[in-house]
Design an enzyme around this catalytic site. Structure first.
Site, PDB file in Angstrom:
ATOM      1  N   ARG A 104      50.364  43.437  62.687  1.00 53.75           N
ATOM      2  CA  ARG A 104      51.230  43.890  61.603  1.00 53.75           C
ATOM      3  C   ARG A 104      51.472  42.718  60.662  1.00 53.75           C
ATOM      4  NH1 ARG A 104      56.953  46.796  62.706  1.00 53.75           N
ATOM      5  NH2 ARG A 104      57.591  44.629  62.673  1.00 53.75           N
TER       6      ARG A 104
ATOM      7  N   THR B 236      54.370  42.763  54.739  1.00 48.77           N
ATOM      8  CA  THR B 236      54.361  44.183  54.356  1.00 48.77           C
ATOM      9  C   THR B 236      54.676  45.118  55.535  1.00 48.77           C
ATOM     10  OG1 THR B 236      52.031  44.436  54.913  1.00 48.77           O
ATOM     11  CG2 THR B 236      52.541  43.681  52.674  1.00 48.77           C
TER      12      THR B 236
ATOM     13  N   ASP C  99      59.426  41.075  70.394  1.00 49.79           N
ATOM     14  CA  ASP C  99      57.993  41.238  70.113  1.00 49.79           C
ATOM     15  C   ASP C  99      57.244  41.329  71.443  1.00 49.79           C
ATOM     16  OD1 ASP C  99      55.208  40.606  69.682  1.00 49.79           O
ATOM     17  OD2 ASP C  99      55.762  39.988  67.659  1.00 49.79           O
TER      18      ASP C  99
ATOM     19  N   ASP D 186      54.215  38.864  71.941  1.00 54.34           N
ATOM     20  CA  ASP D 186      54.625  37.477  72.197  1.00 54.34           C
ATOM     21  C   ASP D 186      55.253  37.325  73.571  1.00 54.34           C
ATOM     22  OD1 ASP D 186      53.681  36.392  69.858  1.00 54.34           O
ATOM     23  OD2 ASP D 186      55.549  36.706  68.758  1.00 54.34           O
TER      24      ASP D 186
END
Ligand code: PRP
Length: 209
Positions: free
Chosen positions: A103, A107, A199, A202
């Protein structure tokens, strides 16, 4: 929400609590993703078609049911990788077709960087797997790729799904069921799921900065 299955099971909720906890280490996080993926896949495959087959037991002949259709797992890299082995344990004959998306931080739109999905011989059922469905952009991109392959049945498996992302996916693909361990209400200004778990990629791969 129609065509969304939030699997409300005590074990799922128990492990999800640890998954969300910021103090959970990457080692434990990976184990939890594995465990939750198995529980979610168990539910998401409960309506798989089976065929009758004659089996010789040591004592007699009997009819049994077997899954004979071709099933494809489509993990979205990176975080989806953490769910693959658990689902392969349940469906050892499944095919795995990787799709690399990240991603864009500015944006929040998915950027495709790897696509192993072939052009011919589509599977009967594809399970698109990613721990996180946030804006839904990545899942939409993945369903587009699987649809272009010609797969007739597509299911989405996400450990966490955000309400706005579910709406976005179903505005485009209303027929694709979404299985989730929990539905979270919103996204923050960075398009992270809230309350969420941070995340997943991660935390899985220990690459927090
Ligand atoms: C995360 C997550 C999903 C996607 C969800 O991946 O694993 O793939 O974002 O967001 P969306 O629903 O708004 O598209 P990320 O881009 O962080 O890549 P990674 O798995 O490599 O960390």
């Amino acid at each position: 929400m129609p065509n969304v299955i939030e699997v409300d099971h005590p074990l799922i909720q128990h492990h999800l609590a640890r998954l969300r906890d910021r103090s959970t280490t990457p080692t434990e996080f990976r184990a939890l993703v594995h465990r939750l993926a198995a529980l979610l896949a168990y539910e998401a495959t409960s309506d798989l078609a089976t065929e009758m087959e004659l089996i010789e037991t040591p004592l007699t002949t009997t009819t049994c049911r077997r899954v004979t259709q071709r099933i494809g797992l489509v993990p979205i890299l990176r975080a989806g990788l953490g769910m693959v082995d658990a689902i392969l344990d349940l469906i050892p004959d499944a095919e795995v077709w990787h799709l690399g998306l990240y991603r864009d931080e500015e944006t929040a739109r998915p950027v495709r960087y790897y696509n192993k999905i072939p052009a011919t011989r589509p599977v009967d059922t594809a399970l698109v797997i990613d721990p996180m469905l946030a804006t839904g952009g990545s899942i939409i991109e993945a369903i587009e790729a699987v649809t272009a392959w010609g797969v007739p049945r597509i299911k989405v498996l996400a450990l966490l799904a955000a309400r706005p992302g579910i709406s976005a996916v179903h505005a485009r693909f209303p027929e694709a069921p979404i299985y989730a361990c929990a539905i979270d209400p919103e996204l923050n200004e960075r398009k992270f799921i809230v309350p969420g778990l941070g995340d997943a990629g991660d935390r899985t791969f220990n690459t927090m900065r």
